[in-house]
Write a protein that holds these residues in place. Sequence first.
Motif, PDB file in Angstrom:
ATOM      1  N   GLN A 256      13.901   0.344  -4.970  1.00  0.00           N
ATOM      2  CA  GLN A 256      12.667  -0.269  -4.467  1.00  0.00           C
ATOM      3  C   GLN A 256      12.914  -1.177  -3.267  1.00  0.00           C
ATOM      4  N   SER A 257      13.941  -1.990  -3.378  1.00  0.00           N
ATOM      5  CA  SER A 257      14.194  -2.949  -2.299  1.00  0.00           C
ATOM      6  C   SER A 257      14.468  -2.231  -0.991  1.00  0.00           C
ATOM      7  N   GLN A 258      15.219  -1.158  -1.075  1.00  0.00           N
ATOM      8  CA  GLN A 258      15.493  -0.444   0.159  1.00  0.00           C
ATOM      9  C   GLN A 258      14.250   0.244   0.705  1.00  0.00           C
ATOM     10  N   ALA A 259      13.375   0.614  -0.201  1.00  0.00           N
ATOM     11  CA  ALA A 259      12.148   1.242   0.271  1.00  0.00           C
ATOM     12  C   ALA A 259      11.380   0.274   1.169  1.00  0.00           C
ATOM     13  N   LYS A 260      11.386  -0.980   0.761  1.00  0.00           N
ATOM     14  CA  LYS A 260      10.696  -1.992   1.562  1.00  0.00           C
ATOM     15  C   LYS A 260      11.360  -2.119   2.935  1.00  0.00           C
ATOM     16  N   ALA A 261      12.668  -2.211   2.899  1.00  0.00           N
ATOM     17  CA  ALA A 261      13.401  -2.294   4.160  1.00  0.00           C
ATOM     18  C   ALA A 261      13.134  -1.060   5.009  1.00  0.00           C
ATOM     19  N   ALA A 262      13.152   0.094   4.348  1.00  0.00           N
ATOM     20  CA  ALA A 262      12.960   1.344   5.074  1.00  0.00           C
ATOM     21  C   ALA A 262      11.597   1.369   5.755  1.00  0.00           C
ATOM     22  N   LEU A 263      10.594   0.971   5.012  1.00  0.00           N
ATOM     23  CA  LEU A 263       9.257   1.006   5.577  1.00  0.00           C
ATOM     24  C   LEU A 263       9.130   0.062   6.770  1.00  0.00           C
ATOM     25  N   ALA A 264       9.602  -1.172   6.578  1.00  0.00           N
ATOM     26  CA  ALA A 264       9.527  -2.139   7.672  1.00  0.00           C
ATOM     27  C   ALA A 264      10.274  -1.613   8.884  1.00  0.00           C
ATOM     28  N   LEU A 265      11.447  -1.089   8.626  1.00  0.00           N
ATOM     29  CA  LEU A 265      12.259  -0.588   9.729  1.00  0.00           C
ATOM     30  C   LEU A 265      11.543   0.542  10.468  1.00  0.00           C
ATOM     31  N   TYR A 266      11.010   1.470   9.734  1.00  0.00           N
ATOM     32  CA  TYR A 266      10.343   2.597  10.393  1.00  0.00           C
ATOM     33  C   TYR A 266       9.109   2.131  11.147  1.00  0.00           C
ATOM     34  N   PHE A 267       8.363   1.269  10.492  1.00  0.00           N
ATOM     35  CA  PHE A 267       7.114   0.832  11.116  1.00  0.00           C
ATOM     36  C   PHE A 267       7.394   0.013  12.377  1.00  0.00           C
ATOM     37  N   LEU A 268       8.169  -1.044  12.214  1.00  0.00           N
ATOM     38  CA  LEU A 268       8.469  -1.897  13.364  1.00  0.00           C
ATOM     39  C   LEU A 268       9.236  -1.107  14.420  1.00  0.00           C
ATOM     40  N   GLY A 269      10.140  -0.261  13.965  1.00  0.00           N
ATOM     41  CA  GLY A 269      10.936   0.522  14.912  1.00  0.00           C
ATOM     42  C   GLY A 269      10.069   1.430  15.754  1.00  0.00           C
ATOM     43  N   SER A 270       9.114   2.092  15.124  1.00  0.00           N
ATOM     44  CA  SER A 270       8.301   2.979  15.966  1.00  0.00           C
ATOM     45  C   SER A 270       7.426   2.168  16.904  1.00  0.00           C
ATOM     46  N   LEU A 271       6.865   1.088  16.390  1.00  0.00           N
ATOM     47  CA  LEU A 271       6.034   0.263  17.270  1.00  0.00           C
ATOM     48  C   LEU A 271       6.843  -0.212  18.476  1.00  0.00           C
TER      49      LEU A 271
ATOM     50  N   LEU B 114       0.821  -1.206   0.000  1.00  0.00           N
ATOM     51  CA  LEU B 114       0.000   0.000   0.000  1.00  0.00           C
ATOM     52  C   LEU B 114       0.856   1.256   0.000  1.00  0.00           C
ATOM     53  N   ILE B 115       1.843   1.266   0.877  1.00  0.00           N
ATOM     54  CA  ILE B 115       2.659   2.464   1.028  1.00  0.00           C
ATOM     55  C   ILE B 115       3.575   2.648  -0.181  1.00  0.00           C
ATOM     56  N   ALA B 116       4.030   1.526  -0.729  1.00  0.00           N
ATOM     57  CA  ALA B 116       4.918   1.621  -1.884  1.00  0.00           C
ATOM     58  C   ALA B 116       4.253   2.434  -3.004  1.00  0.00           C
ATOM     59  N   ASP B 117       2.951   2.180  -3.199  1.00  0.00           N
ATOM     60  CA  ASP B 117       2.218   2.927  -4.222  1.00  0.00           C
ATOM     61  C   ASP B 117       2.235   4.425  -3.928  1.00  0.00           C
ATOM     62  N   LEU B 118       1.997   4.726  -2.701  1.00  0.00           N
ATOM     63  CA  LEU B 118       1.962   6.129  -2.295  1.00  0.00           C
ATOM     64  C   LEU B 118       3.304   6.785  -2.578  1.00  0.00           C
ATOM     65  N   VAL B 119       4.359   6.058  -2.254  1.00  0.00           N
ATOM     66  CA  VAL B 119       5.693   6.596  -2.449  1.00  0.00           C
ATOM     67  C   VAL B 119       5.955   6.861  -3.934  1.00  0.00           C
ATOM     68  N   LEU B 120       5.570   5.902  -4.769  1.00  0.00           N
ATOM     69  CA  LEU B 120       5.735   6.073  -6.214  1.00  0.00           C
ATOM     70  C   LEU B 120       5.020   7.324  -6.703  1.00  0.00           C
ATOM     71  N   GLU B 121       3.793   7.455  -6.277  1.00  0.00           N
ATOM     72  CA  GLU B 121       2.953   8.606  -6.624  1.00  0.00           C
ATOM     73  C   GLU B 121       3.676   9.906  -6.294  1.00  0.00           C
ATOM     74  N   LEU B 122       4.157   9.937  -5.060  1.00  0.00           N
ATOM     75  CA  LEU B 122       4.860  11.119  -4.580  1.00  0.00           C
ATOM     76  C   LEU B 122       6.068  11.420  -5.447  1.00  0.00           C
TER      77      LEU B 122
END
Lengths: 206, 206, 206, 206
Positions: free
Chosen positions: B146-161, B126-134
């Motif tokens: 792209q691959s790092q974007a996935k890592a980045a998202l997981a890291l930010y999400f899990l990290g904040s949680l 879901l977020i990947a699409d948003l990022v592309l749009e942006l």
Amino acid sequence: MAREKDGGKRAAIMAAAKKLFATEGFHGASMSDLARATSLPVGSLYTYFESKEALVRAIIEEGWGEFFSNLADTLTAVRRPEVKLAIIVYRILPGLFEDVELITILLSEGARYAGLEEKLEALTALIADLVLELARERGMAMAFPQSQAKAALALYFLGSLDTVRLSKMAGLEIPTEDILDFVRLSIENTFRIDLDPSLAAALPSK
Amino acid sequence: MAREKDGGKRAAIMAAAKKLFATEGFHGASMSDLARATSLPVGSLYTYFESKEALVRAIIEEGWGEFFSNLADTLTAVRRPEVKLAIIVYRILPGLFEDVELITILLSEGARYAGLEEKLEALTALIADLVLELARERGMAMAFPQSQAKAALALYFLGSLDTVRLSKMAGLEIPTEDILDFVRLSIENTFRIDLDPSLAAALPSK
Amino acid sequence: MAREKDGGKRAAIMAAAKKLFATEGFHGASMSDLARATSLPVGSLYTYFESKEALVRAIIEEGWGEFFSNLADTLTAVRRPEVKLAIIVYRILPGLFEDVELITILLSEGARYAGLEEKLEALTALIADLVLELARERGMAMAFPQSQAKAALALYFLGSLDTVRLSKMAGLEIPTEDILDFVRLSIENTFRIDLDPSLAAALPSK
Amino acid sequence: MAREKDGGKRAAIMAAAKKLFATEGFHGASMSDLARATSLPVGSLYTYFESKEALVRAIIEEGWGEFFSNLADTLTAVRRPEVKLAIIVYRILPGLFEDVELITILLSEGARYAGLEEKLEALTALIADLVLELARERGMAMAFPQSQAKAALALYFLGSLDTVRLSKMAGLEIPTEDILDFVRLSIENTFRIDLDPSLAAALPSK
DNA sequence: AATGAATGAGGATTCATTCAT
DNA sequence: GATGAATGAATCCTCATTCAT
């Protein structure tokens, strides 16, 4: 003289327990399971560890201790902050990320008994100094206020650990290398610095 | 006709279980504990949930479902990507961060039964699409592959949680607000965008 | 060295379980009942038997094993078929019929876990040989086709067991002696043979 | 006027229970299982049967009753004893043997609640008369003393039931036909009688 | 020190039956 | 009568820890 407590046995117990706790969970692995895994009688587990809790604690303490002392050693042994960062990012973190079992335990219910938050505080403090150093040297206004730096560090640290854990234990498909690359890039962007791998290679590893 | 299955009772069980699982851990909280906490006989727990596992699963499913559908709704209901981001960052994430109990369970052994990784995959997509749009809109070359974007998202999400969890459950002293601020700032920096809170306020919340 | 697993305790558990399973039924007797009956803590039952099922299985296996090996020993140790029959009919069967508890369990739901039918097949095979031997020696045309011989044996065997069980456990008034007499007479008639008790007495019991 | 207790429903419950008790065992089949199998609410089971015990009892009573009244009817309706025997052996027993579910229950823990031994006594008494009749008519000295006749009958009856049960439920490979053939042959030999199938066919079945 | 049987409270779950609706 | 949620005692089994040997 009585027989000495056998260090090899202690290590074997810890190794087996680490694997078991990581795969089955702290509660999912029983002391009997561990006895079977080590081919040791249950009783022996208790001559080396006071309790199951003490055992996880020891595992976490040892794993964290190694990681942390590597870090501290680097920070004191090396002068230039960008080299410090490079070593962290090319040697210390990858080393930690290799140890998924430790990571899993660190983030599990077992960590309840090991004061993870104090460890994080200590880590934060150490890195905060490094960040200050860097900022001063580069004549940068800090991008973030101090409080956010703490949040940032915790988020990045816990986030990478958790991502590594889920990748390796739950089939989330994110290679550890991507995680590391992202962390490096983030640091480079934040501090407008260039973390050349050769910087890390310069120093002999511990 | 007999008594109807009581939705309120079901909800009460879930609420009590959520609290118990979060504070005592999935294994640390027994069904008897839960019975006591709800003033319900053990048997009744089982008329509403097939098993302890099914109970955590329901808790996670419900919590995640609400979060995720809020997210999805926003992404489809809103046009401008910066507004989407603002809503996520000012409304959806804070809402999720409020629910430490859910977060704790999400990151605990209980999640073993709930397919966290699939949920993360869906989120990432879901977020990947948003990022592309942006990226397209702003004429930006993507900062990360792209691959790092996935890592980045997981890291930010899990990290904040995980940071939220440790702050609220283990006494790590990092206010949730700092975490959110850091996340916002990171996004603003990454996309060279300005996430004014008023953007989020503009839309009626669901 | 720690305490050795106590064979006496294991035997005591089996004895008590045998009685309980026979009188109360496999499901009617709980492991707690058994613990009470043996004055042992529940846990101890499980150090000797993996499960309730394993316990019945052991009981059946032991009881049947003794019966069956007596039988097999006789068949190999003795030469003359009429002596074999006499020993079966005057020593082995009466021995089995004495053990109503075993019989009851053998015919109960507990036997579900013990493969009664395979045991019967083995028994059938053994006796079939004896019957052939007899028929040949006496120059008799077999009274029954092979298939009926199998039915006959199963019927006689299960029938006597069940009759013994109902007599002793449910108050059906048929003395075991009558059952044995009838079996002997049937054999004598079928094979036109004379089963003198002294034939059985001749050989030393195992 | 209140609705009548529905006979069809009662029969449906009994039919489903019979199957369940036979395949799962009396304890292995729960009232909820039965409710599911009949698509009836649990409560309804209790409007037709006072308890689970009462339900087995009813099943046994009905099954046995049918068998027994067939038998009694034949014995009173028919004059010649060899015809009686032929009907028993060609019609009544095969009918009973068809009903493995009933047989299984009859020999199971469930029968505890149904007074099997009294039923057997009654059966014995009935057949004893027939045997006497036969003996008198044929001018035979009874082959067995009265007591052995009782043992013989119980053994044959229980033995065939148990053999049928094990064949059909546990994979013991003995066709019902073989069992019946053996029973017929035994009777013919014992009473030096010829049980021609046509004797049984002569009378209209009930 | 080494061993592994002993312990019994506590774990999740089931189930016949009741009874409010 | 019909319904099915409610009940809680009872089920089998586990497990960290102890301690006799």
